[in-house]
Design an enzyme around this catalytic site. Structure first.
Site, PDB file in Angstrom:
ATOM      1  N   LYS A  71     -48.949  57.422  -1.156  1.00  0.00           N
ATOM      2  CA  LYS A  71     -47.505  57.505  -0.938  1.00  0.00           C
ATOM      3  C   LYS A  71     -47.216  57.070   0.491  1.00  0.00           C
ATOM      4  CE  LYS A  71     -43.876  61.021  -1.638  1.00  0.00           C
ATOM      5  NZ  LYS A  71     -43.654  62.413  -2.099  1.00  0.00           N
ATOM      6  N   SER A 116     -40.282  62.781  -5.558  1.00  0.00           N
ATOM      7  CA  SER A 116     -40.233  61.696  -4.603  1.00  0.00           C
ATOM      8  C   SER A 116     -41.464  60.783  -4.653  1.00  0.00           C
ATOM      9  CB  SER A 116     -40.075  62.267  -3.187  1.00  0.00           C
ATOM     10  OG  SER A 116     -41.203  63.029  -2.822  1.00  0.00           O
ATOM     11  N   SER A 121     -42.232  66.927  -6.551  1.00  0.00           N
ATOM     12  CA  SER A 121     -42.341  65.493  -6.256  1.00  0.00           C
ATOM     13  C   SER A 121     -43.597  64.808  -6.769  1.00  0.00           C
ATOM     14  CB  SER A 121     -42.212  65.258  -4.750  1.00  0.00           C
ATOM     15  OG  SER A 121     -40.879  65.420  -4.370  1.00  0.00           O
TER      16      SER A 121
END
Ligand SMILES: *[C@@H]1O[C@H](CO)[C@@H](O)[C@H](O)[C@H]1NC(C)=O
Length: 588
Positions: free
Chosen positions: A150, A225, A249
């Site tokens: 990420k 996310s 997330s």
């Protein structure tokens, strides 16, 4: 007297209206000029980041083409279809070369991002890492496995912007601990993936890199996310990736993209070198964790990461290795379950997934015990929102100052921006009409004083103790419960922060929780969704209905939970769910 004397020394200003208006106009022009300059600088910054990414993608394309030309015998489809455990085996015994695997995934990741816009960075250092690795004798547990990370995981020489202009262009001076451990175990980080602006959102778009789409249907969001990870892995462009989770997330995008992921206990994996727009949140626990196509991949990854190297690099991580004997145990389990939290409306397919899975588990000899989640509305407002935004969201606003605001973040930001008193008055006026929204507004006023913040922390602790007491009373080993899904239509999640209740509960409790995909949306599910009213039949329930509509064929997942530090047990339970589901699919 003194004033009189002083006035002699001051120049006498005659208030000439022409001078005055010139002054006012001048200041206005100056202000505009400053604003214009700032906006121009912001625009340049964003364009620079996009150019850099464009260049990176071209680089990937060149490398992948060149490899294909020089190695025509390598079969990409054969490599891409191998599960992680088999790929690891083939790399270790040498029947596949790490080059062929890395370049195959570079090509596939590029193809997926051209489709769904999930990559933010290419990490060309992966090539040097590959060369260096081949010289070493020692081979780690993830030898030769390309991994995606990420965007906010620090990787030396690259930025970790969190979707914000604020952090854009600030290059990491060293790798995050997790990247260091991955490299030590032979894994090769090769790309970074997209996030929603600030990451405090369940969608996945930002003004720098734009919107990421769901690989199963481009009118749907991948969730967030860790949405870039979800989309990349769900689309087949990576075999193992890393996300983070403070309210769902990792789990929401895993559910939306049809993969699996686990949010460990806070601190089980080192958070050192992970950038965040806010630090200091104490009563909602963030964690980083892996995402992959199957549960064995997650287990192998946890086993590889929970090693002396990580315990040495970050002494705050408890030195507890992965317990293989727990993961491979076949002892029947006592499993608590529920199909709704009584607060947030769940599309019927997500409840069906829990019941289908419950039946499979019962048939396999496990004991299932109904469980009622405790006081969800209280948890949503007093523990979730006040826990995440005890200061009313001002820390987040600081990081967004002067930035363009993404449309998905706008509804949230407009609320944080309201003055305290306005929030209170609005909450008061709205209470009789839309009580849930009024209560959310009130919670978003924050806790106020430090004393009240301590009180909030205490309330969260008391809640955890009550929850554990209930769990103990029923003698549970693990819990089966729903996760939000299926993938929502684009443009809704930003308005529905409250959809996080199914996942954030386990950030408040700090329990490890993972997601396994078990079925897909059927026509009957879709018909039932149209009849569904939710628990309140209010604005939010109606929005969720619209957001989930048109989902036939999309993946549907369940959530599996264990007590703190029992990631191995949580994964064992996930594996059980996955195996029973696959067996059932084979029978059909
Ligand atoms: C994608 O989702 C939309 C709803 O947003 C739906 O109408 C459409 O049929 C879906 N497409 C596919 C290929 O499933």
């Amino acid at each position: 007297m003194i004033a009189e004397r002083l006035s002699h020394h001051l120049p006498h200003i005659e208030v000439n209206p022409r001078i005055l208006s010139a002054l006012v106009c001048g200041s206005a022009v100056a202000l505009l000029a400053v604003k214009w300059t700032r906006q121009r600088r912001l625009k340049q910054k964003l364009e620079e980041a996009r150019r850099k990414r464009e260049h990176a993608l071209l680089q990937m394309e060149k490398m992948s083409l060149q490899f294909k030309q020089q190695n025509p015998s390598v079969q990409p489809d054969a490599i891409l279809s191998l599960p992680l455990t088999e790929l690891v085996e083939k790399l270790r015994e040498g029947s596949l070369s790490p080059e062929s695997v890395l370049y195959t995934y570079i090509g596939k990741a590029l193809e997926v991002t051209n489709d769904v816009n999930c990559l933010t960075h290419f990490l060309p250092e992966c090539v040097t890492q590959l060369q260096d690795m081949k010289k070493q004798k020692e081979r780690g547990l993830l030898y030769g496995i390309p991994v995606s990370i990420k965007e906010h995981y620090n990787y030396k020489g690259h930025d970790s912007p969190c979707g914000l202009a604020y952090f854009l262009g600030i290059l990491a001076e060293e790798d995050s601990v997790i990247v260091q451990v991955l490299k030590k175990q032979g894994a090769i980080p090769f790309v970074k993936t997209n996030v929603p602006q600030s990451m405090f959102n369940f969608d996945c778009s930002n003004p720098i890199f734009g919107q990421t789409l769901n690989p199963h249907n481009h009118t749907k969001t991948p969730g967030g996310s860790s949405g870039g990870e979800g989309a990349l892995i769900g689309g087949g462009g990576a075999i193992l990736g890393f996300g983070s989770d403070i309210a769902g997330s990792i789990r929401v995008p895993s559910s939306f993209c049809g993969i699996c992921g686990i949010k460990p206990t806070e601190g089980r994996l080192s958070f050192s070198g992970i950038v965040s727009p806010t630090y200091g949140i104490k009563s909602v626990h963030p964690a980083i964790g892996p995402m992959a196509r199957d549960v064995d991949s997650l287990a192998l990854c946890m086993k590889a990461l929970l090693c002396d190297h990580m315990f040495h690099l970050d002494p705050n991580v408890p030195p507890i290795p992965f317990r293989d004997e727990v993961y491979s145990s076949t002892k029947p389990l006592r499993i608590g379950y529920y199909d709704t939290d009584g607060f947030t409306m769940l599309p019927p397919c997500m409840r069906r997934a829990v019941h289908d899975t419950r039946k499979l588990l019962e048939k396999a000899g496990h004991t299932l015990i109904p469980f009622s989640p405790l006081r969800m509305e209280y948890t949503a407002n007093e523990l979730f929102l006040k826990g995440l935004f005890p200061e009313g969201g001002s820390t987040l606003l600081e990081k967004l100052k002067g930035d363009l605001i993404d449309p998905n973040l706008k509804p949230q930001i407009s609320v944080y921006k309201l003055p305290y008193l306005v929030k209170r008055i609005l909450a008061f006026i709205l209470r009789p009409v839309v009580p849930r929204i009024a209560n959310e507004l009130k919670a978003l006023c924050g806790t106020g004083s430090a004393k009240n913040l301590w009180k909030q922390h205490t309330e969260a602790e008391v809640y955890c103790q009550e929850f554990i007491a209930e769990w103990r009373k029923l003698k549970l080993d693990v819990m089966l419960c729903p996760v939000m899904g299926p993938a929502f239509n684009l443009g809704y999640l930003g308005k529905l922060l409250a959809t996080g209740t199914y996942t954030v509960l386990f950030n408040i409790l700090n329990f490890p929780a993972g997601v396994v995909t078990v079925t897909t949306v059927t026509e009957e599910d879709e018909a039932e969704l149209r009849r569904c009213k939710g628990h309140y039949n209010d604005h939010w329930d109606k929005l969720i209905k619209k957001a989930a509509a048109g989902g036939v064929g999309l993946p549907v997942a369940v959530q599996c939970v264990a007590l703190p530090w029992q990631e191995d047990l949580c994964l064992r339970f996930m594996k059980e769910v996955e195996t029973l589901t696959l067996e059932k699919m084979r029978r059909v």
